[in-house]
Design an enzyme around this catalytic site. Structure first.
Site, mmCIF file in Angstrom:
data_model
loop_
_atom_site.group_PDB
_atom_site.id
_atom_site.type_symbol
_atom_site.label_atom_id
_atom_site.label_comp_id
_atom_site.label_asym_id
_atom_site.label_seq_id
_atom_site.Cartn_x
_atom_site.Cartn_y
_atom_site.Cartn_z
ATOM 1 N N SER A 283 -9.695 -33.061 23.548
ATOM 2 C CA SER A 283 -11.137 -32.855 23.644
ATOM 3 C C SER A 283 -11.487 -31.383 23.428
ATOM 4 O O SER A 283 -11.248 -30.856 22.345
ATOM 5 C CB SER A 283 -11.638 -33.357 25.004
ATOM 6 O OG SER A 283 -13.046 -33.380 25.057
ATOM 7 N N ASP B 70 -14.869 -44.309 22.412
ATOM 8 C CA ASP B 70 -15.089 -42.992 23.007
ATOM 9 C C ASP B 70 -16.589 -42.688 22.992
ATOM 10 O O ASP B 70 -17.203 -42.584 21.931
ATOM 11 C CB ASP B 70 -14.324 -41.931 22.213
ATOM 12 C CG ASP B 70 -14.279 -40.579 22.900
ATOM 13 O OD1 ASP B 70 -15.224 -40.267 23.645
ATOM 14 O OD2 ASP B 70 -13.310 -39.839 22.687
ATOM 15 N N HIS C 189 -12.539 -41.899 26.346
ATOM 16 C CA HIS C 189 -12.280 -40.474 26.162
ATOM 17 C C HIS C 189 -11.337 -39.982 27.256
ATOM 18 O O HIS C 189 -11.680 -40.000 28.433
ATOM 19 C CB HIS C 189 -13.592 -39.686 26.216
ATOM 20 C CG HIS C 189 -13.449 -38.256 25.814
ATOM 21 N ND1 HIS C 189 -13.243 -37.863 24.503
ATOM 22 C CD2 HIS C 189 -13.465 -37.104 26.542
ATOM 23 C CE1 HIS C 189 -13.157 -36.553 24.442
ATOM 24 N NE2 HIS C 189 -13.286 -36.064 25.665
#
Length: 284
Positions: A156, A219, A248
């Site tokens: 991320s 996600d 996610h």
């Protein structure tokens, strides 16, 4: 304009569509203006634990910050993962996942961004890049690990400093987990300004090491199309794991068999097989 002519040239469905686009663009630009004025305050969200952890290191970054880091040695591993975590995380929590990575055959080094954990300073794009540079310098310099034995793992937010480092320094591989094309495009989808924060899509073409791309197809933080776009733009050797229903940051727990199989397959595809222990000089 004659009402009938107006209705013919601009039918209601078209007017509704045009208004929807204009409204979306307006909101997008408003968000970008706010982000441009206050990027660090909006982007970075350190949990604020400020917890020291056993065996932590203190590294000196080029911007003057002191970066907290943790190295988990694994003499039987052929590679070190330089792990950059996602937003809202810190080493005191992520050390547990780092141990899982070590148990699956990697040596692992993680670090706290400025303003995260017990690293000094305030978070920023430049600060995160200086922090990963400090961690890389410790691995290659202090520990004497060849750059080709370092695999970058960016989850991320961490995909930004990982892609940036891979575009500038020699490394052995790159793993992107829930990565974005750029920070602004997570909000706006399209590129709407000439500048951006952590422009992964602009740097990915200059990287040619082996890539493993991981992304949950459900996600809702960094939509799946970001992972697809980065993967499609990558011209080097590459592997992927798209997890249907995956979200996610939950792939190791949502689909553990597929996740660890992909990690093992990627590791076996890398050229080096001798252990890190074998690289040590006698007496070191």
């Amino acid at each position: 304009m004659n009402p009938k002519l107006r209705a013919f040239l601009l039918p209601p469905t078209f007017r509704q569509f045009a208004w929807s686009v204009a409204r979306s663009a307006g909101w997008g630009y408003l968000v970008l203006i706010i982000a441009a004025l206050f990027p660090n305050r909006l982007l970075f969200h350190p949990p604020g634990h400020k917890v020291d952890i056993p065996y932590q290191l203190k590294l000196h970054a080029a911007d003057g910050n002191t970066i907290t880091a943790l190295y988990m040695e694994n003499a039987t591993a052929p590679y070190v993962l330089l792990y950059s975590y996602g937003n809202g995380e810190e080493l005191d929590v992520m050390q547990h996942f780092m141990r899982e990575l070590r148990e699956h055959g990697w040596a692992v080094m993680g670090y706290d961004y400025p303003g995260y954990g017990t690293s000094t300073g305030s978070p920023s794009e430049k600060g995160c890049i200086a922090a990963i540079d400090a961690a890389y310098a410790h691995l290659t310099g202090t520990l004497g690990i060849p750059p080709g034995r370092i695999v970058l793992y960016g989850h991320s937010l961490g995909s930004g400093p990982s892609v940036d480092l891979a575009s500038r320094k020699p490394v052995g591989g790159l793993i992107l987990d829930g990565a974005y094309t750029s920070i602004f495009r997570v909000v706006t989808h399209w590129r709407m300004l000439p500048w951006d924060i952590f422009d992964n899509s602009g740097k990915i073409s200059s990287i040619h090491v082996p890539l493993l791309s991981l992304h949950g197809m459900n996600d809702r933080v960094v939509p799946f199309w970001h992972g697809e776009a980065l993967y499609d733009a990558y011209s080097g050797p590459k592997q992927k794991l798209w997890v249907e229903g995956g979200g996610h940051g939950n792939l190791p727990w949502f689909a553990p068999d597929a996740y660890w199989a992909a990690m093992e397959s990627f590791k076996k595809s890398l050229p080096e097989t001798s252990t890190l222990e074998s690289l040590k000089k006698p007496g070191s």
